[in-house]
Design a protein around this motif. Structure first.
Motif, PDB file in Angstrom:
ATOM      1  N   ILE A 181      -5.529 -46.308 -14.777  1.00 54.50           N
ATOM      2  CA  ILE A 181      -4.402 -45.474 -15.217  1.00 54.50           C
ATOM      3  C   ILE A 181      -4.733 -44.927 -16.599  1.00 54.50           C
ATOM      4  O   ILE A 181      -5.047 -45.700 -17.515  1.00 54.50           O
ATOM      5  CB  ILE A 181      -3.092 -46.289 -15.308  1.00 54.50           C
ATOM      6  CG1 ILE A 181      -2.832 -47.018 -13.999  1.00 54.50           C
ATOM      7  CG2 ILE A 181      -1.914 -45.391 -15.651  1.00 54.50           C
ATOM      8  CD1 ILE A 181      -1.699 -48.034 -14.090  1.00 54.50           C
TER       9      ILE A 181
ATOM     10  N   LEU B  69       0.692 -39.215 -17.304  1.00 57.45           N
ATOM     11  CA  LEU B  69      -0.260 -40.224 -16.835  1.00 57.45           C
ATOM     12  C   LEU B  69      -1.100 -39.666 -15.688  1.00 57.45           C
ATOM     13  O   LEU B  69      -0.707 -38.706 -15.015  1.00 57.45           O
ATOM     14  CB  LEU B  69       0.445 -41.504 -16.403  1.00 57.45           C
ATOM     15  CG  LEU B  69       1.464 -41.476 -15.289  1.00 57.45           C
ATOM     16  CD1 LEU B  69       0.784 -41.489 -13.921  1.00 57.45           C
ATOM     17  CD2 LEU B  69       2.360 -42.692 -15.401  1.00 57.45           C
TER      18      LEU B  69
ATOM     19  N   THR C 136       5.571 -40.912 -11.334  1.00 54.47           N
ATOM     20  CA  THR C 136       4.616 -40.435 -10.325  1.00 54.47           C
ATOM     21  C   THR C 136       5.257 -40.550  -8.948  1.00 54.47           C
ATOM     22  O   THR C 136       6.401 -40.984  -8.831  1.00 54.47           O
ATOM     23  CB  THR C 136       3.289 -41.229 -10.401  1.00 54.47           C
ATOM     24  OG1 THR C 136       2.376 -40.697  -9.448  1.00 54.47           O
ATOM     25  CG2 THR C 136       3.486 -42.704 -10.105  1.00 54.47           C
TER      26      THR C 136
ATOM     27  N   LEU D 131      -3.549 -41.240 -12.428  1.00 51.53           N
ATOM     28  CA  LEU D 131      -3.880 -42.440 -11.673  1.00 51.53           C
ATOM     29  C   LEU D 131      -5.120 -42.150 -10.839  1.00 51.53           C
ATOM     30  O   LEU D 131      -5.153 -41.167 -10.093  1.00 51.53           O
ATOM     31  CB  LEU D 131      -2.673 -42.722 -10.777  1.00 51.53           C
ATOM     32  CG  LEU D 131      -2.499 -44.021 -10.063  1.00 51.53           C
ATOM     33  CD1 LEU D 131      -2.581 -45.194 -11.022  1.00 51.53           C
ATOM     34  CD2 LEU D 131      -1.118 -44.001  -9.391  1.00 51.53           C
TER      35      LEU D 131
ATOM     36  N   LEU E 214       1.268 -48.976 -10.543  1.00 51.17           N
ATOM     37  CA  LEU E 214       1.363 -48.877 -12.000  1.00 51.17           C
ATOM     38  C   LEU E 214       1.334 -50.241 -12.687  1.00 51.17           C
ATOM     39  O   LEU E 214       1.099 -50.330 -13.882  1.00 51.17           O
ATOM     40  CB  LEU E 214       2.627 -48.106 -12.411  1.00 51.17           C
ATOM     41  CG  LEU E 214       2.651 -46.649 -11.923  1.00 51.17           C
ATOM     42  CD1 LEU E 214       3.950 -45.976 -12.327  1.00 51.17           C
ATOM     43  CD2 LEU E 214       1.462 -45.869 -12.459  1.00 51.17           C
TER      44      LEU E 214
ATOM     45  N   HIS F  66      -8.261 -49.466  -9.369  1.00 46.69           N
ATOM     46  CA  HIS F  66      -7.484 -48.317  -9.848  1.00 46.69           C
ATOM     47  C   HIS F  66      -7.511 -48.258 -11.371  1.00 46.69           C
ATOM     48  O   HIS F  66      -7.546 -49.296 -12.034  1.00 46.69           O
ATOM     49  CB  HIS F  66      -6.028 -48.414  -9.383  1.00 46.69           C
ATOM     50  CG  HIS F  66      -5.871 -48.259  -7.903  1.00 46.69           C
ATOM     51  ND1 HIS F  66      -6.172 -49.272  -7.029  1.00 46.69           N
ATOM     52  CD2 HIS F  66      -5.454 -47.207  -7.154  1.00 46.69           C
ATOM     53  CE1 HIS F  66      -5.950 -48.843  -5.786  1.00 46.69           C
ATOM     54  NE2 HIS F  66      -5.512 -47.593  -5.846  1.00 46.69           N
TER      55      HIS F  66
END
Ligand SMILES: CC(C)(COP(=O)(O)OP(=O)(O)OC[C@H]1O[C@@H](n2cnc3c(N)ncnc32)[C@H](O)[C@@H]1OP(=O)(O)O)[C@@H](O)C(=O)NCCC(=O)NCCS
Length: 283
Positions: A18, A30, A2, A32, A10, A16
């Motif tokens: 994922i 992925l 990313t 986010l 991450l 957040h």
């Protein structure tokens, strides 16, 4: 997998989420997300490894998030992206196919490195622009308190909202780079420049009082402030400016002219999605 700015997230950061798509031990893509203030979620990044592209990975990642957030009763989902990304067009098609809103303009963003500025400000065309007869620039720092009051009164009488007047009490205003522009002794427009980071300034606002209605009326002001910016900060300095859809004239102006004085220019877009059938809040 990313943008570098998001890599630190991450490892797992509060607020957040994922979502990961994998095939066996292979990571295919992925997404986010970050919790937003209103309880919704904002998509920060979605990425599919190049060998897995066009095989439904991003679609599956978005569907999974939509379903998860619907089930959790989260509010609106939102995505923001730059139209300069190579994936911008595929991404907006994907959102449309999943029922997200038509992409709308968040803001036009422009910025330039002072080195770049020097290259064009040396060109004859740009130089001619700032020495047109009747054009004069004044630094905010050279305007006395009495003159400021007088200008403020004039603009108030004209209906210019306080936040767009040049001497609005704002923090970190750079008194040397913020300029008033006069044409034949009449105040025509101004630019308010704020110090933001070391060697970096924000063009906080640009205002055309409308004496000269041509689309390029503010160009001399921009050229002059860029020239002075280079003189003040040297080749490593950078300036930035954003304008949103609440200033359609300025957004159109930047769309048309930004390439002339900026080395970066894009349209920042957004789209939203409200998961339907979300469990209603218990009373
Ligand atoms: C944008 C991106 C995430 C799409 O991932 P993907 O896994 O290839 O997408 P999918 O296979 O799920 O495709 C879903 C839909 O997106 C659109 N799409 C994807 N790639 C496309 C392409 N190259 N051209 C046109 N449309 C495309 C299509 O509508 C597609 O549906 P379809 O295959 O039924 O026609 C991927 O290209 C990517 O990682 N790009 C770099 C990062 C990026 O720009 N992210 C978006 C902004 S944060």
């Amino acid at each position: 997998m990313t943008f570098p700015a998001y890599r630190s997230l991450l490892d797992g950061a509060p607020g957040h989420d994922i979502f990961v798509a994998s095939q066996g031990t292979e990571l295919c893509g992925l997404a986010l997300w970050r919790e937003s203030e209103e309880g919704g979620r904002r998509l920060l990044s979605i990425f599919t490894a190049s060998v897995w592209r066009r095989r439904g990975v991003a679609r599956a990642l978005l569907r999974q998030a939509q379903e998860t957030y619907r089930f959790a009763g989260a509010g609106k989902l939102a995505a923001f992206w730059s139209d300069s990304l190579p994936g911008a067009e595929p991404f907006s098609r994907l959102l449309a196919s999943l029922g997200w809103s038509i992409p709308a303009l968040d803001c036009v963003r422009i910025s330039a490195n002072a080195q770049q500025t020097k290259i064009w400000s040396d060109s004859r065309r740009m130089e001619r622009m700032t020495i047109r007869p009747g054009i004069e620039f004044r630094e905010f720092g050279a305007v006395s308190a009495a003159e400021r009051t007088e200008i403020d009164r004039l603009l108030e009488a004209e209906g210019v909202p306080a936040r767009w007047r040049p001497f609005d009490p704002l923090e970190n205003v750079n008194q040397q780079l913020s300029l008033l522009m006069y044409r034949n002794t009449h105040l025509d427009g101004w630019i308010v420049v704020q110090d933001s980071a070391p060697s970096e300034v924000w063009f906080y606002s640009l205002y055309n009082r409308g004496l000269s209605a041509s689309a390029g009326a503010l160009m001399p002001l921009l050229v002059e402030v860029c020239r002075r910016h280079h003189a003040a900060f040297g080749p490593t300095g950078r300036w930035r400016y954003n304008t949103g859809p609440d200033h359609p004239g300025m957004a159109a102006f930047l769309d048309r002219y930004a390439e002339e004085f900026a080395d970066f220019h894009d349209r920042h877009l957004y789209s939203t999605f409200t998961p339907t059938g979300a469990p209603s809040a218990t009373v």
